[in-house]
Scaffold this motif. Structure first.
Motif, PDB file in Angstrom:
ATOM      1  N   UNK A  87      -5.525   5.091   4.951  1.00  0.00           N
ATOM      2  CA  UNK A  87      -4.614   5.192   3.799  1.00  0.00           C
ATOM      3  C   UNK A  87      -3.640   6.350   3.975  1.00  0.00           C
ATOM      4  N   UNK A  88      -4.158   7.481   4.413  1.00  0.00           N
ATOM      5  CA  UNK A  88      -3.301   8.652   4.582  1.00  0.00           C
ATOM      6  C   UNK A  88      -2.361   8.528   5.772  1.00  0.00           C
ATOM      7  N   UNK A  89      -2.754   7.734   6.759  1.00  0.00           N
ATOM      8  CA  UNK A  89      -1.920   7.614   7.957  1.00  0.00           C
ATOM      9  C   UNK A  89      -0.985   6.406   7.909  1.00  0.00           C
ATOM     10  N   UNK A  90      -1.039   5.652   6.821  1.00  0.00           N
ATOM     11  CA  UNK A  90      -0.182   4.463   6.734  1.00  0.00           C
ATOM     12  C   UNK A  90       1.303   4.759   6.966  1.00  0.00           C
ATOM     13  N   UNK A  91       1.814   5.883   6.518  1.00  0.00           N
ATOM     14  CA  UNK A  91       3.235   6.142   6.787  1.00  0.00           C
ATOM     15  C   UNK A  91       3.568   6.171   8.276  1.00  0.00           C
ATOM     16  N   UNK A 121      -4.373  -2.320  -1.012  1.00  0.00           N
ATOM     17  CA  UNK A 121      -5.258  -1.593  -0.095  1.00  0.00           C
ATOM     18  C   UNK A 121      -6.673  -2.130  -0.188  1.00  0.00           C
ATOM     19  N   UNK A 168       1.862   2.513  -3.113  1.00  0.00           N
ATOM     20  CA  UNK A 168       0.792   2.984  -3.982  1.00  0.00           C
ATOM     21  C   UNK A 168       0.015   1.873  -4.639  1.00  0.00           C
ATOM     22  N   UNK A 212       0.846  -1.210   0.000  1.00  0.00           N
ATOM     23  CA  UNK A 212       0.000   0.000   0.000  1.00  0.00           C
ATOM     24  C   UNK A 212       0.865   1.236   0.000  1.00  0.00           C
ATOM     25  N   UNK A 213       1.930   1.198   0.798  1.00  0.00           N
ATOM     26  CA  UNK A 213       2.803   2.366   0.891  1.00  0.00           C
ATOM     27  C   UNK A 213       3.451   2.692  -0.440  1.00  0.00           C
ATOM     28  N   UNK A 269      -2.911  -0.113  -5.099  1.00  0.00           N
ATOM     29  CA  UNK A 269      -4.318  -0.042  -4.701  1.00  0.00           C
ATOM     30  C   UNK A 269      -4.927  -1.415  -4.520  1.00  0.00           C
ATOM     31  N   UNK A 279     -11.337   4.384   6.241  1.00  0.00           N
ATOM     32  CA  UNK A 279     -10.342   3.814   5.334  1.00  0.00           C
ATOM     33  C   UNK A 279      -9.536   4.878   4.604  1.00  0.00           C
ATOM     34  N   UNK A 280     -10.151   6.009   4.332  1.00  0.00           N
ATOM     35  CA  UNK A 280      -9.369   7.103   3.740  1.00  0.00           C
ATOM     36  C   UNK A 280      -8.324   7.592   4.742  1.00  0.00           C
TER      37      UNK A 280
END
Lengths: 211, 242
Positions: free
Chosen positions: A84-88, A47, A42, A39-40, A44, A80-81
């Motif tokens: 995705x944005x907080x995965x880092x 994810x 990119x 996912x990191x 999809x 989930x959005x």
């Protein structure tokens, strides 16, 4: 009188929470870690695999936190959005599912605290939902619907602990991890939630007769 | 035990988490106390009903909305928002990080009279990836051993309670290193396993670096700096936010 069920969740080394969240086997964590890493980059598809694995649990949690299917659907998307944005920032110290549940509970609590929640009868929501299928036994269905309606009347902290422990099936250690509290606090919140539900369901001593 | 104390124990009773003797004592009370018996029955029923609530199914179009939102934010079909402008190859990005860490190790090596050189991250096969990971692992281990010697020699400088906390944190990190190393051996092609190992090694290195710095600050009598450093180390090992 119902007999207490033997709790095999705590200390058995084999977690009994939903398989999507509480597995401690290294292989499961490695598989999930692989998906997270993809996912990191990119990916999809990775994810989406994570979404498919966890969306039902998140949706059910959101629904029972806010008591409204439409809002639960919006919250599911937001969760989930946000994930995705907080995965880092996910460093792998907690199991991914625990991290996701923590994010989901916080999102739901923010929604409730913002006053945006429009609580409707949970039974109305369930009737309108294509996903709802009543049990063949009317009495047990009635008991479940009464409980559903009572749960959304619980104070937020009781509600989240009760949903994670008694509905979703986590152990107190996992609930504590998700909520960011001590294990003893989790036990206390769940117990208080049950007592409050008993009161809301009209089972407290002055309402009951002749038992 | 008075009635209030029995009632306070009903949560554990319902959860089935009482010891045998505690449960016997409570059940003996329940046989004689109608109100506690009724409460226990109600709580058990609530727990049982909660475990059988109907599951609702998320609508089928939610994923599409999520995917569309992500694509709209990133502006590309499969671009990741935090990787724009970085290397296209995820491995070269990670090995760039590893090379940076190795350069940091080199700085420490000057302090400990060791010699390290950063590796160029060429693209390659699974065997190359595994070999590079082993090399990075070895470099980290050398730096870690050097720092461990310093800490072992001078740990009496630090307060025993602080050392206990540091040792506890080290144990947690070492567990993570062990697990990651096993995973990397079993799955040499796995980026994630390699990543996990490097992350855990970096954490151990960072903790040891800070320990050495802390020892130096205490030696110099810089109490305030030492306290700041302890706070920083404590925060860096605290659980994931959110």
């Amino acid at each position: 009188m119902l007999a207490p069920m033997q709790d095999v969740r705590e200390g058995s080394g084999v977690p009994r929470g939903p398989s999507s969240v509480s597995s401690t086997t290294h292989q499961a964590r490695a598989e999930e870690a692989t998906l997270v890493a993809r996912c990191r980059s990119g990916d999809m598809e990775a994810f989406e695999a994570i979404y498919r694995r966890h969306s039902s649990a998140m949706y059910n949690l959101a629904f029972r936190m806010v008591g409204n299917l439409t809002e639960a659907e919006d919250l599911l998307q937001e969760i989930f959005l946000q994930a995705y944005n907080k995965l880092p920032s996910y460093e792998g110290r907690a199991a991914f599912g625990t991290w996701l549940y923590r994010l989901a509970v916080n999102r739901c609590l923010d929604h409730l605290r913002s006053g945006a929640a429009h609580r409707q009868s949970v039974t109305k929501s369930l009737d309108e939902s294509a996903g709802f299928s009543p049990s063949a036994a009317p009495e047990s269905t009635s008991a479940r619907l009464d409980l559903e309606n009572a749960i959304v009347q619980l104070p937020h902290s009781y509600r989240s602990a009760f949903l994670l422990y008694d509905v979703q099936g986590f152990g107190h250690r996992e609930v504590a991890d998700i909520l960011g509290v001590a294990e003893g606090t989790s036990k206390s919140l769940v117990h208080k939630a049950r007592l409050k539900l008993r009161e809301l369901l009209g089972k407290s001593p002055r309402e009951k007769s002749g038992e | 035990m008075n009635e209030d104390r029995y009632r306070a124990k009903l949560g554990d009773y319902v959860d089935g988490s009482m010891s045998g003797s505690e449960q016997q004592s409570l059940e003996a009370h329940l046989e004689t106390c109608q109100s506690c018996r009724a409460m226990a029955a109600d709580l058990l029923e609530i727990k049982s009903t909660a475990g059988s609530l109907e599951r609702v199914t998320p609508p089928g179009d939610v994923w599409k909305r999520i995917a569309d939102s992500i694509r709209a934010e990133t502006g590309a079909p499969q671009a990741s928002p935090w990787q724009s402008g970085l290397a296209k190859n995820a491995w070269s990005h990670r090995w760039a990080l590893a090379a940076t860490a190795i350069i940091l190790i080199g700085t420490l090596a000057i302090m400990n009279q060791l010699d390290f050189f950063p590796s160029e991250p060429p693209e390659g096969s699974v065997e190359w990836v595994a070999a590079e990971l082993r090399a990075a692992d070895e470099h980290y281990q050398n730096a870690i051993q050097a720092l461990e010697k310093i800490v072992a020699k001078d740990q009496s400088t630090l307060d025993p309670e602080v050392m206990a906390v540091l040792r506890e944190n080290l144990m947690v990190i070492e567990d993570a290193i062990g697990e990651s190393r096993t995973a990397a051996r079993q799955q040499p092609e796995s980026m994630v396993a390699g990543d996990s190992l490097l992350t855990a090694l970096r954490r151990k290195l960072s903790l040891l670096q800070n320990t050495v710095l802390l020892i130096n600050e205490v030696r110099k009598g810089q109490g305030e700096n030492a306290l700041d450093l302890i706070d920083e180390m404590r925060d860096s090992e605290s659980p994931d936010p959110s």
